[in-house]
Design a protein around this motif. Structure first.
Motif, PDB file in Angstrom:
ATOM      1  N   ALA A  49       0.819  -1.208   0.000  1.00 12.53           N
ATOM      2  CA  ALA A  49       0.000   0.000   0.000  1.00 12.53           C
ATOM      3  C   ALA A  49       0.857   1.263   0.000  1.00 12.53           C
ATOM      4  CB  ALA A  49      -0.940  -0.004   1.210  1.00 12.53           C
ATOM      5  N   ILE A  50       1.934   1.249   0.779  1.00 11.07           N
ATOM      6  CA  ILE A  50       2.845   2.394   0.823  1.00 11.07           C
ATOM      7  C   ILE A  50       3.458   2.647  -0.551  1.00 11.07           C
ATOM      8  CG2 ILE A  50       4.989   3.296   1.811  1.00 11.07           C
ATOM      9  CD1 ILE A  50       4.321   1.484   4.297  1.00 11.07           C
ATOM     10  N   LYS A  51       3.960   1.595  -1.170  1.00 15.59           N
ATOM     11  CA  LYS A  51       4.566   1.726  -2.497  1.00 15.59           C
ATOM     12  C   LYS A  51       3.529   2.192  -3.517  1.00 15.59           C
ATOM     13  CE  LYS A  51       7.206  -1.761  -3.693  1.00 15.59           C
ATOM     14  NZ  LYS A  51       7.609  -3.176  -3.866  1.00 15.59           N
ATOM     15  N   ASP A  52       2.311   1.679  -3.380  1.00 18.55           N
ATOM     16  CA  ASP A  52       1.247   2.029  -4.318  1.00 18.55           C
ATOM     17  C   ASP A  52       0.901   3.514  -4.251  1.00 18.55           C
ATOM     18  OD1 ASP A  52      -1.783   2.448  -4.943  1.00 18.55           O
ATOM     19  OD2 ASP A  52      -1.356   0.515  -5.868  1.00 18.55           O
ATOM     20  N   VAL A  53       0.710   4.034  -3.049  1.00 21.26           N
ATOM     21  CA  VAL A  53       0.304   5.433  -2.924  1.00 21.26           C
ATOM     22  C   VAL A  53       1.444   6.371  -3.318  1.00 21.26           C
ATOM     23  CG1 VAL A  53       0.893   5.802  -0.473  1.00 21.26           C
ATOM     24  CG2 VAL A  53      -1.030   7.017  -1.500  1.00 21.26           C
ATOM     25  N   LYS A  54       2.702   5.974  -3.050  1.00 26.89           N
ATOM     26  CA  LYS A  54       3.833   6.795  -3.477  1.00 26.89           C
ATOM     27  C   LYS A  54       3.944   6.814  -4.996  1.00 26.89           C
ATOM     28  CE  LYS A  54       7.737   6.466  -1.053  1.00 26.89           C
ATOM     29  NZ  LYS A  54       7.932   7.744  -0.349  1.00 26.89           N
ATOM     30  N   SER A  55       3.689   5.667  -5.625  1.00 31.49           N
ATOM     31  CA  SER A  55       3.694   5.599  -7.083  1.00 31.49           C
ATOM     32  C   SER A  55       2.573   6.445  -7.661  1.00 31.49           C
ATOM     33  CB  SER A  55       3.559   4.147  -7.537  1.00 31.49           C
ATOM     34  OG  SER A  55       3.445   4.052  -8.941  1.00 31.49           O
ATOM     35  N   PHE A  56       1.407   6.385  -7.027  1.00 32.31           N
ATOM     36  CA  PHE A  56       0.260   7.183  -7.466  1.00 32.31           C
ATOM     37  C   PHE A  56       0.591   8.669  -7.432  1.00 32.31           C
ATOM     38  CE2 PHE A  56      -3.734   9.437  -6.428  1.00 32.31           C
ATOM     39  CZ  PHE A  56      -4.518   9.046  -7.498  1.00 32.31           C
ATOM     40  N   ALA A  57       1.290   9.099  -6.385  1.00 32.38           N
ATOM     41  CA  ALA A  57       1.660  10.507  -6.256  1.00 32.38           C
ATOM     42  C   ALA A  57       2.601  10.938  -7.375  1.00 32.38           C
ATOM     43  CB  ALA A  57       2.301  10.756  -4.891  1.00 32.38           C
ATOM     44  N   LYS A  58       3.541  10.067  -7.728  1.00 35.06           N
ATOM     45  CA  LYS A  58       4.493  10.398  -8.785  1.00 35.06           C
ATOM     46  C   LYS A  58       3.814  10.521 -10.148  1.00 35.06           C
ATOM     47  CE  LYS A  58       8.633   8.359  -6.681  1.00 35.06           C
ATOM     48  NZ  LYS A  58       9.681   7.305  -6.806  1.00 35.06           N
ATOM     49  N   VAL A  82       1.033   7.540   3.751  1.00 32.81           N
ATOM     50  CA  VAL A  82       2.263   6.757   3.916  1.00 32.81           C
ATOM     51  C   VAL A  82       2.526   6.513   5.400  1.00 32.81           C
ATOM     52  CG1 VAL A  82       4.778   6.787   3.647  1.00 32.81           C
ATOM     53  CG2 VAL A  82       3.310   7.474   1.744  1.00 32.81           C
ATOM     54  N   ALA A  83       2.403   7.571   6.203  1.00 33.83           N
ATOM     55  CA  ALA A  83       2.611   7.429   7.645  1.00 33.83           C
ATOM     56  C   ALA A  83       1.606   6.454   8.242  1.00 33.83           C
ATOM     57  CB  ALA A  83       2.487   8.798   8.323  1.00 33.83           C
ATOM     58  N   LYS A  84       0.380   6.528   7.789  1.00 34.24           N
ATOM     59  CA  LYS A  84      -0.674   5.647   8.291  1.00 34.24           C
ATOM     60  C   LYS A  84      -0.318   4.180   8.048  1.00 34.24           C
ATOM     61  CE  LYS A  84      -5.634   4.772   7.543  1.00 34.24           C
ATOM     62  NZ  LYS A  84      -6.184   5.338   8.780  1.00 34.24           N
ATOM     63  N   PHE A  85       0.106   3.854   6.835  1.00 38.12           N
ATOM     64  CA  PHE A  85       0.396   2.464   6.513  1.00 38.12           C
ATOM     65  C   PHE A  85       1.710   1.987   7.138  1.00 38.12           C
ATOM     66  CE2 PHE A  85      -2.862   3.116   3.231  1.00 38.12           C
ATOM     67  CZ  PHE A  85      -3.608   1.962   3.426  1.00 38.12           C
ATOM     68  N   ILE A  86       2.655   2.889   7.354  1.00 36.02           N
ATOM     69  CA  ILE A  86       3.859   2.500   8.092  1.00 36.02           C
ATOM     70  C   ILE A  86       3.485   2.139   9.527  1.00 36.02           C
ATOM     71  CG2 ILE A  86       5.979   3.401   9.139  1.00 36.02           C
ATOM     72  CD1 ILE A  86       6.616   4.767   6.520  1.00 36.02           C
ATOM     73  N   LEU A  87       2.655   2.957  10.156  1.00 33.16           N
ATOM     74  CA  LEU A  87       2.203   2.646  11.506  1.00 33.16           C
ATOM     75  C   LEU A  87       1.445   1.322  11.553  1.00 33.16           C
ATOM     76  CD1 LEU A  87       1.068   6.097  12.939  1.00 33.16           C
ATOM     77  CD2 LEU A  87       2.869   4.621  13.829  1.00 33.16           C
ATOM     78  N   ILE A 140      11.431   2.987   2.165  1.00 33.36           N
ATOM     79  CA  ILE A 140      10.266   3.695   2.707  1.00 33.36           C
ATOM     80  C   ILE A 140      10.326   3.736   4.234  1.00 33.36           C
ATOM     81  CG2 ILE A 140       8.645   3.368   0.799  1.00 33.36           C
ATOM     82  CD1 ILE A 140       7.665   0.838   2.093  1.00 33.36           C
ATOM     83  N   ASP A 141      11.544   3.776   4.761  1.00 32.10           N
ATOM     84  CA  ASP A 141      11.693   3.748   6.215  1.00 32.10           C
ATOM     85  C   ASP A 141      11.769   5.139   6.829  1.00 32.10           C
ATOM     86  OD1 ASP A 141      14.160   4.099   4.948  1.00 32.10           O
ATOM     87  OD2 ASP A 141      15.253   3.402   6.717  1.00 32.10           O
ATOM     88  N   LYS A 142      11.811   6.179   6.005  1.00 27.60           N
ATOM     89  CA  LYS A 142      11.809   7.553   6.506  1.00 27.60           C
ATOM     90  C   LYS A 142      10.542   8.243   5.997  1.00 27.60           C
ATOM     91  CE  LYS A 142      14.647  11.704   6.962  1.00 27.60           C
ATOM     92  NZ  LYS A 142      14.565  11.703   8.428  1.00 27.60           N
TER      93      LYS A 142
END
Length: 331
Positions: A239-248, A264-269, A296-298
């Motif tokens: 999900a994190i990778k997906d939303v970051k890709s969507f943003a790009k 991103v913060a939500k899914f990391i948590l 995606i650790d930061k």
């Protein structure tokens, strides 16, 4: 003739509920030729297929898709792919809609030129007793942009804030922005879907009139321990990778990018919380390694709301101590 609404229903092991669901959608004030009900039989081993086929003989606006089991996301995606309505309305097969509301719901969305319309819902326990309901009355007259529309109904007392059911979505918006439900995200796939929706939506409204009746049953995904499984954690990373890709892929404003940061913060948590709650440090460090491997650790903290910003600032500064901080703040 223009189809106004495409109602999509994923069906898997719900043969005791789906007929009542579909009949509630037929007991409406909108002519049947104005809306379609698309049911995706997701390889259900029970009588879902036969029940829907029987209802097709009775009602002309039911479309049945039969597929091998692929999960709820693909069941919904495949329904959206053939939908013709101006708006998409997801409904869960074990829930129901109150009589004679579809026409007013559609007119509300059209008259205000909305991309998304939140619809009121009420939750019932397994004995049929009402245990909670939405109160959108203060937002009825307001049209929000997508980002503010995402946060408007959220709070400590709100149930199911990350649902995608009981909401109207302009189909053109979904298509133009290639927004689908995610594959291989077994928990909170709705949260990723609506996150992307609200990132690009321009006009979001609320309707407080009674609409949706939500049931609580043993065995449903929201009542399982899926959250604590390895599959769920892997899904959060996807999900994190997906939303970051969507943003790009989209030319986002700074406000829209802030919502992406929040997601991103939500899914990391979500990915690290299970190990923290279990006080399983070995598992926690394994998840950290996965996040680092995927770069995606930061977390970007700009735009984070609620307690997310403080949590992620501490996470960025000391991942080693974060579990203790998190447990202290959430004890």
């Amino acid at each position: 003739m223009t189809i106004k609404l495409s109602i999509i229903i994923p069906a898997y092991k719900v043969d005791g509920y789906i007929e009542k669901c579909i009949r509630s959608l037929q007991n409406q004030d909108m002519p049947t030729e104005d809306y379609e009900i698309i049911v995706t039989n997701d390889g259900s081993p029970d009588r879902c297929k036969e029940i829907v086929e029987s209802l097709q003989n009775e009602f002309s606006n039911i479309i049945l898709i039969n597929q091998e089991n692929q999960g709820v996301s693909m069941a919904r995606n495949n329904a959206i792919a053939i939908a013709k309505g101006e708006y998409i309305l997801p409904i869960d097969p074990d829930d129901y809609v109150v009589p004679n509301v579809l026409q007013s719901v559609y007119q509300n969305a059209i008259s205000r030129n909305l991309d998304v319309l939140y619809l009121a819902f009420e939750i019932f326990d397994k004995e049929g007793k009402s245990i909670w309901e939405t109160d959108f009355s203060s937002n009825d007259e307001t049209v929000f942009n997508g980002v503010e529309g995402y946060f408007a109904p959220r709070g400590l007392t709100v149930r199911d804030p990350d649902r995608s059911w009981a909401m109207l979505y302009r189909r053109k918006m979904l298509k133009e922005n290639a927004i689908n439900y995610p594959k291989n995200v077994p928990y909170l796939e709705d949260g990723l879907f609506i996150g992307k929706v609200f990132t690009v939506a321009n006009r979001v409204g609320f309707l407080s009139a009674k609409f949706y009746q939500r049931t609580t049953r043993i065995g449903s995904a929201t009542n399982s321990r899926l959250f604590f499984t390895e599959n769920a954690i892997n899904g959060f990373v996807i999900a994190i990778k997906d939303v970051k890709s969507f943003a790009k892929q989209n030319n986002l404003t700074s406000e829209q990018q802030n919502l992406v940061n929040h997601l991103v913060a939500k899914f990391i948590l979500l990915a690290i919380t299970p190990s923290i709650l279990k006080f399983n440090f070995k598992e926690y460090y394994i998840v950290l390694k996965v996040l680092k491997k995927e770069n995606i650790d930061k977390v970007e903290v700009e735009g984070l709301r609620f307690s997310y910003k403080k949590h992620m600032i501490f996470f960025n500064s000391s991942k080693l101590l974060f579990p203790f901080y998190f447990r202290l703040k959430n004890s």
